[in-house]
Design an enzyme around this catalytic site. Structure first.
Site, PDB file in Angstrom:
ATOM      1  N   ASN A   1       0.809  -1.218   0.000  1.00 36.77           N
ATOM      2  CA  ASN A   1       0.000   0.000   0.000  1.00 36.77           C
ATOM      3  C   ASN A   1       0.843   1.270   0.000  1.00 36.77           C
ATOM      4  O   ASN A   1       0.339   2.350  -0.339  1.00 36.77           O
ATOM      5  CB  ASN A   1      -0.952   0.015   1.198  1.00 36.77           C
ATOM      6  CG  ASN A   1      -2.286  -0.649   0.889  1.00 36.77           C
ATOM      7  OD1 ASN A   1      -2.699  -0.720  -0.263  1.00 36.77           O
ATOM      8  ND2 ASN A   1      -2.963  -1.142   1.925  1.00 36.77           N
TER       9      ASN A   1
ATOM     10  N   HIS B   1      -1.556  -7.924   5.107  1.00 33.85           N
ATOM     11  CA  HIS B   1      -0.173  -7.490   4.928  1.00 33.85           C
ATOM     12  C   HIS B   1      -0.014  -6.253   4.053  1.00 33.85           C
ATOM     13  O   HIS B   1       1.023  -6.072   3.408  1.00 33.85           O
ATOM     14  CB  HIS B   1       0.664  -8.641   4.333  1.00 33.85           C
ATOM     15  CG  HIS B   1       0.486  -9.934   5.051  1.00 33.85           C
ATOM     16  ND1 HIS B   1      -0.472 -10.842   4.680  1.00 33.85           N
ATOM     17  CD2 HIS B   1       1.118 -10.452   6.127  1.00 33.85           C
ATOM     18  CE1 HIS B   1      -0.420 -11.889   5.507  1.00 33.85           C
ATOM     19  NE2 HIS B   1       0.517 -11.663   6.400  1.00 33.85           N
ATOM     20  N   CYS B   2      -1.034  -5.384   4.005  1.00 35.86           N
ATOM     21  CA  CYS B   2      -0.985  -4.171   3.172  1.00 35.86           C
ATOM     22  C   CYS B   2      -0.709  -4.500   1.703  1.00 35.86           C
ATOM     23  O   CYS B   2      -0.129  -3.688   0.982  1.00 35.86           O
ATOM     24  CB  CYS B   2       0.069  -3.186   3.695  1.00 35.86           C
ATOM     25  SG  CYS B   2      -0.205  -2.616   5.375  1.00 35.86           S
ATOM     26  N   ALA B   3      -1.114  -5.694   1.269  1.00 45.43           N
ATOM     27  CA  ALA B   3      -0.893  -6.123  -0.120  1.00 45.43           C
ATOM     28  C   ALA B   3      -2.208  -6.617  -0.719  1.00 45.43           C
ATOM     29  O   ALA B   3      -2.359  -7.797  -1.060  1.00 45.43           O
ATOM     30  CB  ALA B   3       0.170  -7.215  -0.170  1.00 45.43           C
TER      31      ALA B   3
END
Length: 379
Positions: free
Chosen positions: A97, A335-337
């Site tokens: 992100n 995981h901000c993905a």
């Protein structure tokens, strides 16, 4: 605690990092804000660390190493300072992100066009897609060196060749590789290399930066005090001052400088080899456990990361059991993905991520394997 969350931050640091920070707290004034001993000590510490990082990443000019608070800030500075109305950017589904959200904001606020190279079910990209997505107005390609979710490496040298052949620039997110493998800015062909201090570089949180190739122009992300050119109404134009408004984290930079000394002493190649061996040991072990799904492509180079799920159990629940019952620290969830989870089909379940470091031992790997095996047997 068995700490296997190094992709988020390294908990175990070389002792000299804390020692350097403590000494800095006692001696450093404010760099470029005076000529007294404390101010000069800060200036020398920060400049010395700049020189070390330039050598570490093979950035030709130390004054093109810019300090930031973390790689999120580095990527925001690079993308916001390089992209404007009418520009086109290419990223990948592997991105964090820290890349995605700046691009989405630039798309909404400045009309920057953005395309994404898709990832397959293994979390891999097809390099022909970069060529397919290029436009005459493509300003840059931004991509991670290694996925923070699967650990898959991206051949950024190949991506750089594609970008440069079409007059575009390459911005590299080295969050998961800096310090754990040789990251040579010039060999990779990176025009801007973004890094963070608190992961593989083994430094303190609140440190990071970007290395900028000579000739690459990045507009200031923020403006303010620099200690020089006080009467100018605009930010100084020269690097690194143009991107370093405000007081720098001299204490953290002192710690990062000590960490770089440690990495050079041990040898990055030695660290890479150990992490690769630990990753293979863990990956081979969990793949042999019935009911465990491992994500990613392990046929080539790989960061020290393994993401998995245990049957259909929620990843957060599994991670909580690992921590509470077995003393194994991992990271669960998205995981901000987000784009990569969608590609892997794990948007709802998330994944449990294990990530290793130079300080991880084989005994810790085996204990984590035993824990996963018991959880899978009970699921």
């Amino acid at each position: 605690m068995i700490y296997l969350d190094n992709a988020a931050t390294t908990l175990q640091k070389p002792p000299q990092v804390a020692e350097a920070m403590l000494a800095a707290l006692r001696t450093l004034g404010n760099s470029a804000r005076g000529a007294h001993e404390g101010a000069m000590d800060a200036a020398h510490t920060i400049y010395g660390a700049r020189v070390k990082l330039a050598a570490f990443f093979n950035c030709p000019r130390p004054d093109h190493v810019v300090w930031t608070s973390n790689i999120t800030e580095s990527l925001n500075i690079a993308l916001t300072g390089m992209l404007g109305p009418g520009d086109h950017a290419i990223a990948t589904d592997l991105e964090h992100n820290s890349v995605l959200r700046p691009l989405y904001r630039l798309e909404a606020e400045r009309g920057v066009a953005v395309d994404f190279v898709p990832a397959d079910k293994r979390g891999c990209v097809d390099y022909a897609d970069f060529e397919r997505l290029l436009r005459p107005n493509t300003k840059l390609i931004v991509c991670t060196h290694a996925s923070n979710l699967t650990g898959n490496l991206v051949d950024v040298k190949r991506v750089a060749a594609i970008a440069h052949a079409h007059g575009a620039l390459l911005v590299v997110d080295a969050a998961q590789t800096a310090g754990t493998r040789r990251v040579d800015m010039q060999d990779l062909g990176a025009d801007v290399l973004c890094f963070t201090g608190h992961k593989g570089l083994m430094g303190p949180q609140g440190t990071g930066g970007l290395c900028v190739r000579e000739g690459v122009e990045i507009a200031p992300f923020k403006v303010g005090g620099t200690g020089v050119q006080t009467y100018s109404k605009t930010q100084p134009e020269q690097y690194p001052t143009r991107l370093e408004a405000g007081t720098l984290n001299g204490h953290g930079i002192a710690g990062l400088s000590a960490a770089i000394d440690y990495l050079n002493e041990v040898g990055v190649e030695k660290i890479e080899a150990k992490e690769a061996a630990l990753t293979r040991r863990f990956c081979d072990g969990v793949r042999a456990i019935p009911g465990v799904t491992v994500y990613g492509d392990f046929s080539g180079g790989h960061a020290g990361i393994v993401a998995l799920n245990v049957k259909d159990r929620d990843s957060g629940e599994v991670s909580d059991i690992l921590s509470g019952d077995y003393g194994v620290a991992t990271r669960a969830g998205a995981h901000c993905a987000p784009r990569l989870h969608e590609a892997l089909g794990t948007k709802e379940q998330g994944a449990v991520r294990f990530s290793f470091s130079w300080f991880t031992t084989e005994n810790e790997i085996d204990a984590a394997l035993a824990a996963v095996r018991e959880i899978a047997e009970e699921a």
